[in-house]
Design a protein around this motif. Structure first.
Motif, PDB file in Angstrom:
ATOM      1  N   GLY A 283     -14.742  -2.996 -39.491  1.00 49.53           N
ATOM      2  CA  GLY A 283     -15.630  -3.303 -38.378  1.00 49.53           C
ATOM      3  C   GLY A 283     -16.295  -2.047 -37.836  1.00 49.53           C
ATOM      4  O   GLY A 283     -16.265  -0.973 -38.459  1.00 49.53           O
ATOM      5  N   ALA A 284     -16.871  -2.175 -36.647  1.00 47.79           N
ATOM      6  CA  ALA A 284     -17.614  -1.060 -36.042  1.00 47.79           C
ATOM      7  C   ALA A 284     -16.751  -0.173 -35.160  1.00 47.79           C
ATOM      8  O   ALA A 284     -17.207   0.891 -34.719  1.00 47.79           O
ATOM      9  CB  ALA A 284     -18.793  -1.601 -35.231  1.00 47.79           C
ATOM     10  N   ARG A 285     -15.514  -0.555 -34.889  1.00 44.67           N
ATOM     11  CA  ARG A 285     -14.686   0.212 -33.955  1.00 44.67           C
ATOM     12  C   ARG A 285     -14.466   1.664 -34.383  1.00 44.67           C
ATOM     13  O   ARG A 285     -14.368   2.543 -33.513  1.00 44.67           O
ATOM     14  CB  ARG A 285     -13.344  -0.478 -33.728  1.00 44.67           C
TER      15      ARG A 285
ATOM     16  N   LEU B 216     -17.770 -11.070 -26.709  1.00 38.12           N
ATOM     17  CA  LEU B 216     -16.380 -10.710 -26.441  1.00 38.12           C
ATOM     18  C   LEU B 216     -15.773  -9.911 -27.585  1.00 38.12           C
ATOM     19  O   LEU B 216     -14.960  -9.013 -27.378  1.00 38.12           O
ATOM     20  CB  LEU B 216     -15.553 -11.975 -26.200  1.00 38.12           C
ATOM     21  N   ASP B 217     -16.164 -10.230 -28.815  1.00 43.46           N
ATOM     22  CA  ASP B 217     -15.609  -9.576 -30.005  1.00 43.46           C
ATOM     23  C   ASP B 217     -16.717  -9.442 -31.044  1.00 43.46           C
ATOM     24  O   ASP B 217     -16.859 -10.293 -31.930  1.00 43.46           O
ATOM     25  CB  ASP B 217     -14.444 -10.400 -30.556  1.00 43.46           C
ATOM     26  N   PRO B 218     -17.541  -8.394 -30.962  1.00 42.83           N
ATOM     27  CA  PRO B 218     -18.673  -8.263 -31.888  1.00 42.83           C
ATOM     28  C   PRO B 218     -18.258  -8.212 -33.356  1.00 42.83           C
ATOM     29  O   PRO B 218     -18.945  -8.776 -34.213  1.00 42.83           O
ATOM     30  CB  PRO B 218     -19.326  -6.942 -31.447  1.00 42.83           C
ATOM     31  N   ASP B 219     -17.141  -7.545 -33.669  1.00 36.75           N
ATOM     32  CA  ASP B 219     -16.681  -7.528 -35.060  1.00 36.75           C
ATOM     33  C   ASP B 219     -16.314  -8.932 -35.521  1.00 36.75           C
ATOM     34  O   ASP B 219     -16.620  -9.337 -36.651  1.00 36.75           O
ATOM     35  CB  ASP B 219     -15.471  -6.602 -35.213  1.00 36.75           C
ATOM     36  N   GLY B 220     -15.648  -9.680 -34.636  1.00 40.02           N
ATOM     37  CA  GLY B 220     -15.313 -11.061 -34.970  1.00 40.02           C
ATOM     38  C   GLY B 220     -16.552 -11.909 -35.172  1.00 40.02           C
ATOM     39  O   GLY B 220     -16.603 -12.765 -36.070  1.00 40.02           O
ATOM     40  N   SER B 221     -17.570 -11.696 -34.342  1.00 40.12           N
ATOM     41  CA  SER B 221     -18.825 -12.435 -34.494  1.00 40.12           C
ATOM     42  C   SER B 221     -19.471 -12.137 -35.836  1.00 40.12           C
ATOM     43  O   SER B 221     -19.987 -13.042 -36.513  1.00 40.12           O
ATOM     44  CB  SER B 221     -19.789 -12.066 -33.361  1.00 40.12           C
ATOM     45  N   ALA B 222     -19.454 -10.867 -36.240  1.00 39.60           N
ATOM     46  CA  ALA B 222     -20.034 -10.472 -37.531  1.00 39.60           C
ATOM     47  C   ALA B 222     -19.255 -11.110 -38.687  1.00 39.60           C
ATOM     48  O   ALA B 222     -19.852 -11.601 -39.652  1.00 39.60           O
ATOM     49  CB  ALA B 222     -20.038  -8.954 -37.656  1.00 39.60           C
TER      50      ALA B 222
END
Length: 338
Positions: A215-217, A105-111
Motif C-alpha cells: 500500500g501507500a503507507r 477511512l482506509d485508502p489502501d483498502g479502497s484501492a
C-alpha cells in the motif's frame, strides 16, 4: 514498454454519490493487463459516504491528530491516516454548500477493493492508485500524491546500487506511486471534472494478480525522521514546554550540541560523565556563569535546557539526584531515549 508511457482521462463521469460502484466509473473503458487506474480520493470518499454537512474548521479539528504548523487560519496537521497536509485533507470544493468531504477511512483498502472488483468483473490485472493534492515543505504549489495503493510498489529502492560513475546510491528511492499520481493530475486537471485516469506503459511494475503490495503507507516518513515535524514557531513552543520530543529526532552527537550551545553564548563541553555517574553515560557539561547571581544562573540553565531539548538531550541525574537539579557551578545533560 515499446509504446512508451501513455495516460488519458476517463470522460463522461457524472456526479458520484454514496453507494456508487467505483468499477462503474470505468464502464466502456478498455483496460489491459498492466494498466494503472488512478482515481481521486474525493470520488472514493463520495462513493463511501464520507460527505458531511459540517463546518469545515470543525471537521478539520476532528480529523487532526497533531498540529504541525499554523499561520493564521491555515493549519498544517497530521491527520488520523498519518498524513501531514493542509486542513487534514478536509475539502469543501465540488460539494454542496455547507458540506465537506473527508478522506477515505482506509485508502489502501479502497484501492484493493477496486482492484479486486475490476479483476473479478473484467478478468484484468491492473494496479490502482487513490490520490489527493498536497503542498511540499520546500516548494510553492501543490502536486497530487498517492494516499492509497494496490498492485504497485510505492517506492523503487535503489540503495546499494551504483550510478554510471560507480558511486554507491545510499538513500535513492523514487516515490513511484506519487509520480504516477502527479502524472494523472497533469492529464485530468483540477477543473475538468475527470477524476479517473488510466496510465499505460508501467506493466513491468504492476504486481501479479492477488498480490497487492504494502500500500501507500511506506511513503509516510516516520516522525522521528522528519526534519519538518514542527513548524518554526511550534518548535519553539514545544521546547519551552518540554514536549513533542519525538519531533526533534534522534539525539544529536555531543559535539553538535556543544556547538549549538556555544552559538548561544553558553559554555559547554562533552565529557565522559560526572564522577558520581559510574555508568559511562555520554554527557555534556554546561558551566554556568561564575560570580553571577542565582537569577543569571537560572536564566543560563533554562537557555541550555531549551537548546538541549531541541537536540533530544535532557537534564542528567545520577542516582543521588544531584546534577541538573538546580542552578550551580555546572549542570549536565545526557541523550534522551530515541
Amino acid at each position: 514498454m515499446s509504446q512508451g508511457l501513455r495516460a488519458w482521462p476517463v470522460e463522461g463521469i457524472g456526479e458520484v454519490g454514496e453507494g456508487t460502484p467505483l468499477p462503474d466509473l470505468l464502464a466502456g473503458v478498455e483496460l489491459d493487463d498492466g494498466d494503472v487506474v488512478v482515481v481521486t480520493s474525493k470520488v472514493v470518499s463520495k462513493a463511501e459516504g464520507r460527505v458531511r454537512r459540517q463546518d469545515r474548521d470543525e471537521a478539520i479539528t476532528e480529523e487532526t491528530v497533531r498540529v504541525v504548523a499554523r499561520r493564521g487560519p491555515t493549519r498544517i496537521v497530521e491527520n488520523r491516516l498519518g498524513l501531514v497536509m493542509a486542513a487534514a485533507g478536509v475539502d469543501a470544493s465540488n460539494v454542496a454548500a455547507d458540506h465537506v468531504v473527508l478522506l477515505p477511512l482506509d485508502p489502501d483498502g479502497s484501492a484493493r477493493r477496486l482492484r479486486e472488483d475490476l479483476a473479478r468483473e473484467r478478468g484484468t490485472n491492473v494496479a490502482v492508485v487513490v490520490t489527493d493534492t498536497a503542498g511540499r515543505a520546500w516548494r510553492t504549489g501543490q502536486t497530487d500524491l498517492a494516499l492509497g495503493l494496490a498492485g504497485l510498489l510505492p517506492l523503487e529502492d535503489l540503495s546499494g546500487r551504483t550510478d554510471g560513475y560507480g558511486n554507491p546510491l545510499v538513500v535513492t528511492a523514487p516515490a513511484v506511486a506519487d509520480e504516477v499520481a502527479s502524472l494523472a493530475e497533469l492529464v485530468t486537471g483540477k477543473l475538468g471534472g475527470r477524476p479517473v485516469t488510466v496510465v499505460r506503459g508501467l506493466g513491468a511494475r504492476v504486481l501479479p494478480a492477488g498480490e497487492h503490495g504494502p500500500g501507500a503507507r511506506p511513503l509516510l516518513r516516520p516522525r522521528e525522521q522528519d526534519m519538518f515535524a514542527l513548524g518554526a514557531r511550534e518548535a519553539v513552543v514545544a521546547a519551552v514546554r518540554g514536549r513533542e520530543q519525538a519531533c526533534f529526532g534522534a539525539p544529536a552527537a555531543p559535539e553538535e550540541l556543544v556547538e549549538a550551545l556555544a552559538s548561544c553564548g553558553i559554555d559547554a563541553r562533552a565529557t565522559d560523565g560526572p564522577a558520581t555517574d559510574g555508568l559511562g553515560t555520554p554527557v555534556v557539561r554546561v558551566d554556568l556563569p561564575h560570580g553571577s547571581g542565582v537569577r543569571d544562573q537560572v536564566v543560563a540553565l533554562e537557555r541550555a535546557r531549551l537548546v538541549a531539548h531541541a537536540h533530544a538531550w535532557g537534564p542528567f541525574s545520577d542516582t543521588g539526584g544531584g546534577p541538573g537539579d538546580g542552578p550551580g557551578d555546572s549542570v549536565w545533560f545526557s541523550p534522551t531515549a530515541p
